[in-house]
Design a protein around this motif. Structure first.
Motif, PDB file in Angstrom:
ATOM      1  N   VAL A 250       0.844  -1.194   0.000  1.00 47.78           N
ATOM      2  CA  VAL A 250       0.000   0.000   0.000  1.00 47.78           C
ATOM      3  C   VAL A 250       0.877   1.240   0.000  1.00 47.78           C
ATOM      4  CG1 VAL A 250      -1.908  -1.159   1.186  1.00 47.78           C
ATOM      5  CG2 VAL A 250      -0.161   0.027   2.530  1.00 47.78           C
ATOM      6  N   ALA A 251       0.388   2.302  -0.629  1.00 48.31           N
ATOM      7  CA  ALA A 251       1.113   3.566  -0.643  1.00 48.31           C
ATOM      8  C   ALA A 251       1.259   4.082   0.785  1.00 48.31           C
ATOM      9  CB  ALA A 251       0.377   4.581  -1.504  1.00 48.31           C
ATOM     10  N   GLU A 252       2.474   4.460   1.152  1.00 46.23           N
ATOM     11  CA  GLU A 252       2.744   4.978   2.492  1.00 46.23           C
ATOM     12  C   GLU A 252       2.890   6.491   2.431  1.00 46.23           C
ATOM     13  OE1 GLU A 252       6.086   4.512   6.042  1.00 46.23           O
ATOM     14  OE2 GLU A 252       5.725   2.847   4.662  1.00 46.23           O
ATOM     15  N   ALA A 253       2.516   7.150   3.505  1.00 47.04           N
ATOM     16  CA  ALA A 253       2.598   8.605   3.571  1.00 47.04           C
ATOM     17  C   ALA A 253       4.004   9.076   3.193  1.00 47.04           C
ATOM     18  CB  ALA A 253       2.239   9.086   4.974  1.00 47.04           C
ATOM     19  N   GLY A 254       4.075  10.031   2.267  1.00 47.66           N
ATOM     20  CA  GLY A 254       5.360  10.548   1.818  1.00 47.66           C
ATOM     21  C   GLY A 254       5.958   9.796   0.650  1.00 47.66           C
ATOM     22  N   CYS A 255       5.211   8.865   0.062  1.00 45.56           N
ATOM     23  CA  CYS A 255       5.727   8.048  -1.045  1.00 45.56           C
ATOM     24  C   CYS A 255       6.163   8.930  -2.216  1.00 45.56           C
ATOM     25  CB  CYS A 255       4.658   7.063  -1.512  1.00 45.56           C
ATOM     26  SG  CYS A 255       5.099   6.164  -3.021  1.00 45.56           S
ATOM     27  N   ILE A 256       7.315   8.577  -2.792  1.00 37.08           N
ATOM     28  CA  ILE A 256       7.824   9.252  -3.979  1.00 37.08           C
ATOM     29  C   ILE A 256       7.362   8.486  -5.221  1.00 37.08           C
ATOM     30  CG2 ILE A 256       9.911   9.945  -5.232  1.00 37.08           C
ATOM     31  CD1 ILE A 256      11.346  10.076  -2.533  1.00 37.08           C
TER      32      ILE A 256
ATOM     33  N   PRO B 209       0.660   7.888  -6.826  1.00 34.56           N
ATOM     34  CA  PRO B 209      -0.419   8.815  -7.155  1.00 34.56           C
ATOM     35  C   PRO B 209      -1.013   9.428  -5.900  1.00 34.56           C
ATOM     36  CG  PRO B 209      -1.177   6.558  -7.357  1.00 34.56           C
ATOM     37  CD  PRO B 209       0.301   6.492  -7.125  1.00 34.56           C
ATOM     38  N   LYS B 210      -1.683  10.560  -6.059  1.00 35.69           N
ATOM     39  CA  LYS B 210      -2.326  11.205  -4.920  1.00 35.69           C
ATOM     40  C   LYS B 210      -3.515  10.369  -4.455  1.00 35.69           C
ATOM     41  CE  LYS B 210      -1.027  15.891  -6.331  1.00 35.69           C
ATOM     42  NZ  LYS B 210      -1.526  17.237  -6.702  1.00 35.69           N
ATOM     43  N   GLY B 211      -3.825  10.502  -3.179  1.00 29.01           N
ATOM     44  CA  GLY B 211      -4.946   9.745  -2.632  1.00 29.01           C
ATOM     45  C   GLY B 211      -4.631   9.243  -1.240  1.00 29.01           C
ATOM     46  N   ASP B 212      -5.445   8.296  -0.757  1.00 26.71           N
ATOM     47  CA  ASP B 212      -5.256   7.751   0.586  1.00 26.71           C
ATOM     48  C   ASP B 212      -3.925   7.019   0.687  1.00 26.71           C
ATOM     49  OD1 ASP B 212      -7.864   8.500   1.657  1.00 26.71           O
ATOM     50  OD2 ASP B 212      -8.680   7.023   0.268  1.00 26.71           O
ATOM     51  N   GLN B 213      -3.192   7.280   1.768  1.00 27.90           N
ATOM     52  CA  GLN B 213      -1.898   6.644   1.999  1.00 27.90           C
ATOM     53  C   GLN B 213      -1.809   6.188   3.453  1.00 27.90           C
ATOM     54  OE1 GLN B 213       1.060   9.526   0.691  1.00 27.90           O
ATOM     55  NE2 GLN B 213       0.846   8.885  -1.439  1.00 27.90           N
TER      56      GLN B 213
END
Length: 333
Positions: free
Chosen positions: A103-109, A112-116
């Motif tokens: 899952v996308a983690e906060a601060g991911c480089i 895409p934008k959205g819930d992280q």
């Protein structure tokens, strides 16, 4: 070693089908060989069921999770899941061709934008260290913290180049997990995506994470289980799920199948290899007409045919490709 040449056909037409999968676990009943009175047997059975209900929670009734996405131009189908305490909503591709939850983690480089996922706001989040034998750690980071990191590579990432790969990298965690419908696994292993590298004009633009639904033997991050199997082993759902994938959107049915999504009877076919969902293909038809190809040719690549909801490509041997291409061309005349 035989070197085979494979070809790829991009499916650019709407497709709607139902896949219902149930792994072959067998339950062996306990049988008493003593002659017990009928009333006593019923009483003992009632006591046994009461004790079992106190130990193992009753499975949640089958429920539907609506899917977004399409074959084209999205290139996949995605669902909402929830992680942590309190629960944090995530968007993931439903992929029967892999087994890891990322899952996308906060601060991911590059995500895409959205819930992280934010591990610092979850009371039940636990970061994994490199001495945890339940994970495959590609490297360790953060000095004395010795955090376990994964690095997964996926193919068919670029719409314009089916051979292009992309990679997802990040730390690993334990946390609670829910697919919705009242389900909750208290602790599952997964990876947070902090870097997305590779092809960017691809399905990952629409789906920041991935939920692998294949067998645990295919896992490359958390080696113990998959998130779906965790729900099964925790007694949350029955060991069956269904996918209905339409031209635009679809359904993921967990713990059963949705009878409103098909006509007639469901026919099951054996899983020949329990890594991906590998089956033996017997025929392929275009416009309802069989191509007349020997089934052995269809099942050369993986000793069978892989059912993969995470790709929009049909991959076949060169011999099968030539026959299919010729039939499609004839339809254009």
């Amino acid at each position: 070693m035989m070197n085979l040449q494979f070809w790829t056909i991009g499916l650019l037409v709407g497709l709607s089908f139902l896949v219902s999968i149930s792994s072959g676990r067998h339950h062996v009943p306990l049988v008493s060989h003593r002659a017990l009175p009928h009333l006593s047997l019923r009483t003992d059975q009632s006591r046994l069921e009461t004790l079992k209900s106190q130990i193992t929670p009753s499975p949640v009734s089958p429920f539907d999770s609506p899917l977004g996405g399409s074959i084209w131009p999205t290139g996949g189908y995605f669902a909402q899941i929830w992680l942590g305490t309190p629960l944090q909503k995530q968007l993931v591709q439903v992929d029967t061709g892999s087994s890891d939850l990322l899952v996308a983690e906060a601060g991911c480089i590059g995500c895409p934008k959205g819930d992280q996922y934010n591990p610092s706001t979850s009371k039940t989040s636990k970061q994994v260290t490199c001495d945890d034998s339940h994970f495959h750690c590609v490297f360790c980071a953060n000095g004395t913290a010795n955090n376990c990191y994964y690095n997964n590579t996926y193919n068919t990432c670029d719409y314009s180049d089916p051979t292009a790969a992309c990679s997802l990298l990040g730390p690993t965690y334990y946390d609670s997990f829910s697919l919705g419908g009242g389900t909750l696994a208290k602790s599952v292993g997964f990876g947070g995506i902090t870097l997305h590298a590779g092809a960017y004009d691809n399905e990952w633009i629409n789906m920041p994470g991935v939920m692998g639904m294949a067998y645990p033997s295919l896992s490359s991050v958390w080696l113990d289980n998959t998130v779906f199997d965790s729900l099964v082993s925790d007694g949350q759902v029955q060991n069956i799920f269904g996918l209905c994938l339409g031209p635009n959107g679809g359904h993921l049915t967990v713990g059963g199948i949705n009878e409103s999504l098909y006509l007639g009877d469901v026919t099951y076919t054996p899983i020949t290899t329990q890594m991906w969902y590998v089956i033996g293909m017997t025929d392929f038809g275009i416009d309802g007409i069989s191509l007349g190809i020997d089934p052995v040719i269809y099942n050369t690549i993986a000793n069978g045919t892989i059912i993969d909801s995470g790709t929009y490509n049909l991959v076949v041997t060169g011999e099968a490709y030539d026959v299919m291409a010729a039939n499609f061309v004839q339809m254009c005349d």
